[in-house]
Write a protein that holds these residues in place. Structure first.
Motif, short mmCIF file in Angstrom:
data_model
loop_
_atom_site.label_atom_id
_atom_site.label_comp_id
_atom_site.label_asym_id
_atom_site.label_seq_id
_atom_site.Cartn_x
_atom_site.Cartn_y
_atom_site.Cartn_z
N GLU A 121 0.78 -1.11 -0.03
CA GLU A 121 0.09 -0.11 0.08
C GLU A 121 1.04 1.30 -0.05
OE1 GLU A 121 -2.46 -0.51 3.46
OE2 GLU A 121 -3.91 -2.01 2.20
N LEU A 122 2.04 1.09 0.49
CA LEU A 122 3.08 2.23 0.72
C LEU A 122 4.07 1.81 -0.59
CD1 LEU A 122 3.84 4.95 1.83
CD2 LEU A 122 5.33 3.43 3.38
N GLU A 123 3.87 2.75 -1.55
CA GLU A 123 4.43 2.12 -2.96
C GLU A 123 5.32 3.35 -3.28
OE1 GLU A 123 5.74 0.28 -5.04
OE2 GLU A 123 3.67 -0.84 -5.39
N SER A 124 6.41 2.87 -4.16
CA SER A 124 7.34 3.89 -4.91
C SER A 124 6.61 4.74 -5.85
CB SER A 124 8.58 3.18 -5.05
OG SER A 124 8.27 2.50 -6.42
N ASP A 125 7.07 5.82 -5.89
CA ASP A 125 6.64 6.92 -7.14
C ASP A 125 6.98 5.90 -8.41
OD1 ASP A 125 7.31 9.01 -9.22
OD2 ASP A 125 6.30 9.92 -7.64
N TYR A 126 7.93 5.51 -8.29
CA TYR A 126 8.36 4.70 -9.80
C TYR A 126 7.25 3.63 -10.22
CZ TYR A 126 10.46 1.43 -12.89
OH TYR A 126 10.90 0.79 -14.15
N TYR A 127 6.85 2.77 -9.39
CA TYR A 127 5.83 1.79 -9.58
C TYR A 127 4.48 2.34 -9.67
CZ TYR A 127 8.81 -2.37 -8.92
OH TYR A 127 9.90 -3.38 -9.06
N ASN A 128 4.14 3.18 -8.90
CA ASN A 128 2.72 4.03 -9.13
C ASN A 128 2.67 4.75 -10.27
OD1 ASN A 128 0.35 4.23 -6.83
ND2 ASN A 128 0.62 6.00 -7.89
N PHE A 129 3.63 5.27 -10.51
CA PHE A 129 3.47 6.45 -11.82
C PHE A 129 4.54 6.13 -13.13
CE2 PHE A 129 1.81 9.31 -8.29
CZ PHE A 129 0.66 9.26 -8.63
N GLU A 130 5.76 6.09 -12.74
CA GLU A 130 6.81 6.18 -13.77
C GLU A 130 6.59 4.95 -14.64
OE1 GLU A 130 9.19 9.72 -13.05
OE2 GLU A 130 9.37 8.19 -14.62
N ALA A 131 6.56 3.63 -14.01
CA ALA A 131 6.81 2.38 -14.79
C ALA A 131 5.45 2.31 -15.69
CB ALA A 131 6.92 1.26 -13.73
N LEU A 132 4.47 3.06 -15.24
CA LEU A 132 2.93 2.98 -15.77
C LEU A 132 2.98 4.01 -17.14
CD1 LEU A 132 0.75 2.34 -12.67
CD2 LEU A 132 1.21 0.80 -14.60
N GLY A 291 7.83 -3.94 -17.37
CA GLY A 291 7.51 -5.22 -16.75
C GLY A 291 8.46 -6.36 -17.12
N GLY A 292 9.23 -6.02 -18.14
CA GLY A 292 10.27 -6.91 -18.61
C GLY A 292 9.70 -7.94 -19.98
N ILE A 293 8.74 -7.21 -20.49
CA ILE A 293 7.94 -8.37 -21.28
C ILE A 293 8.02 -7.73 -22.73
CG2 ILE A 293 5.61 -9.30 -22.19
CD1 ILE A 293 4.98 -9.61 -19.07
N ASP A 294 8.28 -8.60 -23.95
CA ASP A 294 8.67 -7.95 -25.20
C ASP A 294 7.23 -7.69 -25.83
OD1 ASP A 294 9.38 -7.42 -27.75
OD2 ASP A 294 10.58 -9.21 -28.14
N PRO A 295 6.97 -6.32 -26.04
CA PRO A 295 5.64 -6.04 -26.66
C PRO A 295 5.75 -6.60 -28.16
CG PRO A 295 7.02 -4.10 -26.29
CD PRO A 295 7.64 -5.30 -25.87
#
Ligand code: FA5
Length: 334
Positions: A121-132, A291-295
């Motif tokens: 629930e306490l997440e990094s800015d990276y996972y919550n926004f950047e990586a998305l 996520g490390g998956i080839d699109p």
């Protein structure tokens, strides 16, 4: 004999019986052992006396035991408890309506081969926004008014936020399990909202993600339909409209026809007759990459549904704030 007369309960009785009759350390055993040391002509007489004494003590002990047993029976009669009487039953609680619907949804998705996952629930800015696909300058950040955590409390490098949605677990799941992948993530999320009948600052979402070969919108719609008919067990009006989320392309919003007012307009649906229920779409290639998956090889759909709003529609609850209130007059109705 005096000692035996003085016995008041079975514990004392046992002590006296041990004192005299214990095979190893009892007084009588000792006495009989000593007889072999006296002169031969005295031995038979002493032996006979010892036996008489033994018998007398034994009789007295037996009589005392019978008296004690009788007394116990009388006590039992006096202390009679009717075990067949009704007792006051413990008041049992029950699962919160949110938990009930969450378990139902988990069963539905498990039956379609989805894993149930969890995330912080306490997440990094990276996972919550950047990586998305939502960098720090992106206007989409404004759509989710965020509780940022004082950076001095974190490990330093990463800004921490109370997660605004369950979507960060999409990235965590892809990194951990790779493709193909089917998972749902029920969980609590937080936004700095001005609350009203359909908005809370703390609410529940359920994220869904499916990554496989040639996933299309048809797969997304099929899964949504399956879920809605299993949960409501009746016809529910839905509408699909284009929606913008940086982590999907194309993106959709799915709305319910409001079940509180039957579509006429009320405070829950803000007089529109519709409730915003799910954001969804096909996973953006940048998100698959995070996520490390080839699109080039894989595609996927994702959705994030408002679990709290689903509970409201299922039970006809006309104010979202009741669900977190802890008010027993409300909770006892489920
Ligand atoms: C999101 O949170 C996206 N992460 C959803 C998504 C996932 C889109 C995957 C695409 C792919 P949105 O902010 O619209 O989207 O919230 C999703 C749902 O959460 C809404 O449709 C609504 O049902 C519910 N919701 C949003 N804000 C609140 C609130 N303040 N109180 C209660 N429910 C809310």
């Amino acid at each position: 004999m005096k000692e035996i007369q003085g016995i008041k309960n079975s514990k004392e009785w046992q002590e006296i019986e041990n004192k005299y009759f214990s095979r190893k350390s009892g007084e009588l055993a000792k006495l009989l052992k000593d007889i072999k040391d006296v002169s031969e002509d005295l031995r038979p007489k002493l032996g006979a006396m010892a036996n008489d004494v033994k018998e007398e003590i034994s009789k007295a002990l037996n009589k005392k035991k019978a008296d004690l047993d009788l007394q116990t029976e009388t006590n039992l009669e006096q202390d009679f408890i009717d075990v067949t009487l009704e007792i006051e039953k413990y008041k049992l609680g029950h699962l919160h309506p949110m938990t009930q619907v969450q378990s139902e949804l988990e069963d539905i998705f498990k039956s379609m081969g989805f894993m149930i996952l969890d995330g912080p629930e306490l997440e990094s800015d990276y996972y919550n926004f950047e990586a998305l696909n939502i960098p720090s300058w992106h206007p989409a950040r404004d759509a989710q008014d965020t509780f940022y955590i004082d950076p001095s409390t974190g490990s330093g490098k990463d800004k921490l936020v109370l997660r605004t949605h369950t979507s960060p677990v999409q990235i965590r799941a892809m990194q951990r399990y790779g493709a193909p992948l089917r998972c749902v993530v029920p969980g609590r999320v937080f936004r700095n909202e001005a609350t009203d009948a359909s908005h809370d600052h703390t609410f529940y979402q359920l994220e869904g993600l499916m990554v496989d070969k040639e996933i299309s919108i048809a797969n997304l719609v099929a899964v949504m339909k399956e879920m809605l008919s299993a949960i409501f067990k009746k016809e529910v009006k839905v509408r699909l409209r284009p929606g913008y989320f940086p982590f999907v392309e194309p993106g959709f919003e799915l709305d319910f026809g409001c079940l509180i007012c039957g579509g006429k307009g009320c405070s829950v649906c803000k007089q529109t007759g519709w409730i915003e229920f799910v954001g969804s779409g096909l996973v953006h290639p940048n998100v698959l990459k995070s996520g490390g998956i080839d699109p080039a090889k894989w595609s996927g759909f994702a959705f994030g549904l408002g679990l709290t709003r689903l509970v409201m529609m299922k039970y006809g609850i006309d104010d979202i704030r009741l669900l977190q209130s802890g008010d027993l007059r409300f909770l006892n109705q489920f």
